[in-house]
Scaffold this motif. Structure first.
Motif, PDB file in Angstrom:
ATOM      1  N   VAL A 288     -49.413  18.772 -10.340  1.00 11.89           N
ATOM      2  CA  VAL A 288     -48.654  19.796  -9.616  1.00 11.89           C
ATOM      3  C   VAL A 288     -47.809  20.622 -10.583  1.00 11.89           C
ATOM      4  CG1 VAL A 288     -46.773  20.162  -7.974  1.00 11.89           C
ATOM      5  CG2 VAL A 288     -48.640  18.647  -7.398  1.00 11.89           C
ATOM      6  N   THR A 289     -47.186  19.969 -11.541  1.00 14.33           N
ATOM      7  CA  THR A 289     -46.367  20.684 -12.519  1.00 14.33           C
ATOM      8  C   THR A 289     -47.217  21.705 -13.274  1.00 14.33           C
ATOM      9  OG1 THR A 289     -44.884  18.796 -12.755  1.00 14.33           O
ATOM     10  CG2 THR A 289     -44.876  20.406 -14.530  1.00 14.33           C
ATOM     11  N   GLN A 290     -48.376  21.275 -13.733  1.00 12.63           N
ATOM     12  CA  GLN A 290     -49.276  22.183 -14.451  1.00 12.63           C
ATOM     13  C   GLN A 290     -49.769  23.300 -13.523  1.00 12.63           C
ATOM     14  OE1 GLN A 290     -53.350  21.665 -14.688  1.00 12.63           O
ATOM     15  NE2 GLN A 290     -53.077  23.786 -15.249  1.00 12.63           N
ATOM     16  N   GLU A 291     -50.078  22.968 -12.295  1.00 12.57           N
ATOM     17  CA  GLU A 291     -50.597  23.947 -11.342  1.00 12.57           C
ATOM     18  C   GLU A 291     -49.559  25.016 -10.996  1.00 12.57           C
ATOM     19  OE1 GLU A 291     -53.682  25.585  -9.132  1.00 12.57           O
ATOM     20  OE2 GLU A 291     -53.722  24.048 -10.661  1.00 12.57           O
TER      21      GLU A 291
ATOM     22  N   ASN B  25     -42.982  15.571  -3.547  1.00 12.89           N
ATOM     23  CA  ASN B  25     -43.138  14.413  -2.660  1.00 12.89           C
ATOM     24  C   ASN B  25     -44.611  14.191  -2.351  1.00 12.89           C
ATOM     25  OD1 ASN B  25     -40.377  13.703  -2.160  1.00 12.89           O
ATOM     26  ND2 ASN B  25     -40.221  15.576  -0.940  1.00 12.89           N
ATOM     27  N   GLY B  26     -44.978  12.916  -2.158  1.00  8.00           N
ATOM     28  CA  GLY B  26     -46.317  12.574  -1.707  1.00  8.00           C
ATOM     29  C   GLY B  26     -47.256  12.058  -2.778  1.00  8.00           C
ATOM     30  N   ALA B  27     -46.858  12.063  -4.025  1.00  4.74           N
ATOM     31  CA  ALA B  27     -47.732  11.582  -5.110  1.00  4.74           C
ATOM     32  C   ALA B  27     -47.750  10.059  -5.130  1.00  4.74           C
ATOM     33  CB  ALA B  27     -47.258  12.130  -6.447  1.00  4.74           C
ATOM     34  N   LEU B  28     -48.942   9.489  -5.118  1.00  2.14           N
ATOM     35  CA  LEU B  28     -49.069   8.037  -5.217  1.00  2.14           C
ATOM     36  C   LEU B  28     -49.073   7.564  -6.670  1.00  2.14           C
ATOM     37  CD1 LEU B  28     -51.725   7.346  -2.434  1.00  2.14           C
ATOM     38  CD2 LEU B  28     -49.248   7.040  -2.315  1.00  2.14           C
ATOM     39  N   CYS B  29     -49.251   8.517  -7.608  1.00  6.04           N
ATOM     40  CA  CYS B  29     -49.228   8.149  -9.025  1.00  6.04           C
ATOM     41  C   CYS B  29     -48.618   9.291  -9.838  1.00  6.04           C
ATOM     42  CB  CYS B  29     -50.625   7.817  -9.546  1.00  6.04           C
ATOM     43  SG  CYS B  29     -51.784   9.189  -9.612  1.00  6.04           S
ATOM     44  N   LYS B  30     -48.280   8.978 -11.071  1.00  8.17           N
ATOM     45  CA  LYS B  30     -47.641   9.959 -11.949  1.00  8.17           C
ATOM     46  C   LYS B  30     -48.570  11.139 -12.248  1.00  8.17           C
ATOM     47  CE  LYS B  30     -45.124  10.378 -16.209  1.00  8.17           C
ATOM     48  NZ  LYS B  30     -43.973   9.819 -16.838  1.00  8.17           N
ATOM     49  N   ARG B  31     -49.866  10.895 -12.244  1.00 10.69           N
ATOM     50  CA  ARG B  31     -50.818  11.974 -12.537  1.00 10.69           C
ATOM     51  C   ARG B  31     -50.731  13.096 -11.513  1.00 10.69           C
ATOM     52  NH1 ARG B  31     -56.546   9.446 -13.601  1.00 10.69           N
ATOM     53  NH2 ARG B  31     -56.097   8.610 -11.560  1.00 10.69           N
TER      54      ARG B  31
ATOM     55  N   ILE C 251     -49.922  21.120  -1.822  1.00 10.15           N
ATOM     56  CA  ILE C 251     -51.035  21.121  -2.773  1.00 10.15           C
ATOM     57  C   ILE C 251     -51.751  19.779  -2.659  1.00 10.15           C
ATOM     58  CG2 ILE C 251     -51.681  21.144  -5.221  1.00 10.15           C
ATOM     59  CD1 ILE C 251     -49.331  22.984  -5.750  1.00 10.15           C
ATOM     60  N   THR C 252     -53.076  19.825  -2.604  1.00  8.18           N
ATOM     61  CA  THR C 252     -53.866  18.601  -2.617  1.00  8.18           C
ATOM     62  C   THR C 252     -54.207  18.287  -4.064  1.00  8.18           C
ATOM     63  OG1 THR C 252     -54.813  19.122  -0.463  1.00  8.18           O
ATOM     64  CG2 THR C 252     -55.973  17.484  -1.797  1.00  8.18           C
ATOM     65  N   CYS C 253     -53.825  17.122  -4.514  1.00  8.81           N
ATOM     66  CA  CYS C 253     -54.113  16.703  -5.881  1.00  8.81           C
ATOM     67  C   CYS C 253     -55.608  16.375  -6.000  1.00  8.81           C
ATOM     68  CB  CYS C 253     -53.271  15.485  -6.246  1.00  8.81           C
ATOM     69  SG  CYS C 253     -53.566  14.889  -7.923  1.00  8.81           S
ATOM     70  N   ILE C 254     -56.233  16.835  -7.078  1.00  6.27           N
ATOM     71  CA  ILE C 254     -57.670  16.610  -7.288  1.00  6.27           C
ATOM     72  C   ILE C 254     -57.940  15.712  -8.500  1.00  6.27           C
ATOM     73  CG2 ILE C 254     -58.340  18.759  -6.174  1.00  6.27           C
ATOM     74  CD1 ILE C 254     -58.701  19.931  -9.035  1.00  6.27           C
ATOM     75  N   ILE C 255     -56.906  15.106  -9.044  1.00  7.59           N
ATOM     76  CA  ILE C 255     -57.056  14.318 -10.264  1.00  7.59           C
ATOM     77  C   ILE C 255     -57.758  12.985 -10.021  1.00  7.59           C
ATOM     78  CG2 ILE C 255     -55.801  13.183 -12.160  1.00  7.59           C
ATOM     79  CD1 ILE C 255     -55.893  16.265 -12.288  1.00  7.59           C
ATOM     80  N   CYS C 256     -57.471  12.319  -8.938  1.00  9.49           N
ATOM     81  CA  CYS C 256     -58.115  11.032  -8.649  1.00  9.49           C
ATOM     82  C   CYS C 256     -58.618  11.021  -7.204  1.00  9.49           C
ATOM     83  CB  CYS C 256     -57.148   9.885  -8.925  1.00  9.49           C
ATOM     84  SG  CYS C 256     -55.857   9.649  -7.692  1.00  9.49           S
ATOM     85  N   PRO C 257     -59.359   9.997  -6.819  1.00  3.45           N
ATOM     86  CA  PRO C 257     -59.923   9.946  -5.460  1.00  3.45           C
ATOM     87  C   PRO C 257     -58.899   9.867  -4.329  1.00  3.45           C
ATOM     88  CG  PRO C 257     -61.088   8.429  -6.910  1.00  3.45           C
ATOM     89  CD  PRO C 257     -59.899   8.913  -7.663  1.00  3.45           C
ATOM     90  N   ASN C 258     -57.631   9.564  -4.622  1.00  2.00           N
ATOM     91  CA  ASN C 258     -56.632   9.482  -3.547  1.00  2.00           C
ATOM     92  C   ASN C 258     -56.458  10.804  -2.815  1.00  2.00           C
ATOM     93  OD1 ASN C 258     -55.950   6.758  -3.868  1.00  2.00           O
ATOM     94  ND2 ASN C 258     -54.487   7.234  -5.483  1.00  2.00           N
ATOM     95  N   GLY C 259     -56.567  11.925  -3.517  1.00  2.96           N
ATOM     96  CA  GLY C 259     -56.413  13.235  -2.885  1.00  2.96           C
ATOM     97  C   GLY C 259     -55.078  13.402  -2.197  1.00  2.96           C
ATOM     98  N   CYS C 260     -54.011  13.024  -2.884  1.00  5.16           N
ATOM     99  CA  CYS C 260     -52.666  13.075  -2.292  1.00  5.16           C
ATOM    100  C   CYS C 260     -52.308  14.485  -1.841  1.00  5.16           C
ATOM    101  CB  CYS C 260     -51.621  12.611  -3.307  1.00  5.16           C
ATOM    102  SG  CYS C 260     -51.806  10.911  -3.820  1.00  5.16           S
ATOM    103  N   GLU C 261     -51.680  14.560  -0.671  1.00  3.07           N
ATOM    104  CA  GLU C 261     -51.125  15.812  -0.175  1.00  3.07           C
ATOM    105  C   GLU C 261     -49.691  15.889  -0.679  1.00  3.07           C
ATOM    106  OE1 GLU C 261     -52.533  18.331   1.484  1.00  3.07           O
ATOM    107  OE2 GLU C 261     -54.460  17.292   1.475  1.00  3.07           O
TER     108      GLU C 261
END
Length: 124
Positions: free
Chosen positions: A40-43, A29-35, A5-15
């Motif tokens: 991902v949990t919510q998704e 795995n792969g989150a640079l921040c707690k957000r 999943i690509t995170c869309i919360i901040c500009p990092n766009g963590c995979e």
């Protein structure tokens, strides 16, 4: 089950790599921040989306006004909400942030306008 999943919360766009079983998350795995982990949990457990659409305007200078939900709604309710939005008509004038429908389908989200639409000027 595993999913990317690509995170869309901040500009990092963590995979993010997620391992889960029946909506119970085992590993992220792969989150640079707690957000990212929260996203991902919510998704996985309760995916939600906001909706943007158009509503017909009667006697307006333009025929449609843009609208959106004030809060994200459960993903599985998108088509139900869109069916309700398709039925709507408002009379001009329409103000920005005007509530068109309060608490649509009891989901805790309002439908509000995002544009100002003047009443059509009739010239004689």
């Amino acid at each position: 089950m595993n999913k990317q999943i690509t995170c869309i919360i901040c500009p990092n766009g963590c995979e993010l790599s997620v391992e889960w079983e029946e909506k119970s998350i085992k590993n992220i795995n792969g989150a640079l921040c707690k957000r990212g982990e929260e996203y991902v949990t919510q998704e996985i457990q309760n995916p939600k989306r906001t909706i943007a659409s158009l509503v017909k305007v009667n006697n307006g200078e333009i025929p449609l006004v843009s609208v959106r939900t004030t809060k994200a709604i459960p993903k599985e309710k998108i088509f139900d909400v869109m069916e309700e939005i398709k039925k709507l008509e408002v009379n001009a004038p329409v103000k920005i942030n005007q509530v068109i429908v309060k608490n649509i389908l009891g989901l805790g989200s309002d439908i509000i306008s995002t544009k100002f639409v003047e009443k059509e000027q009739v010239t004689i």
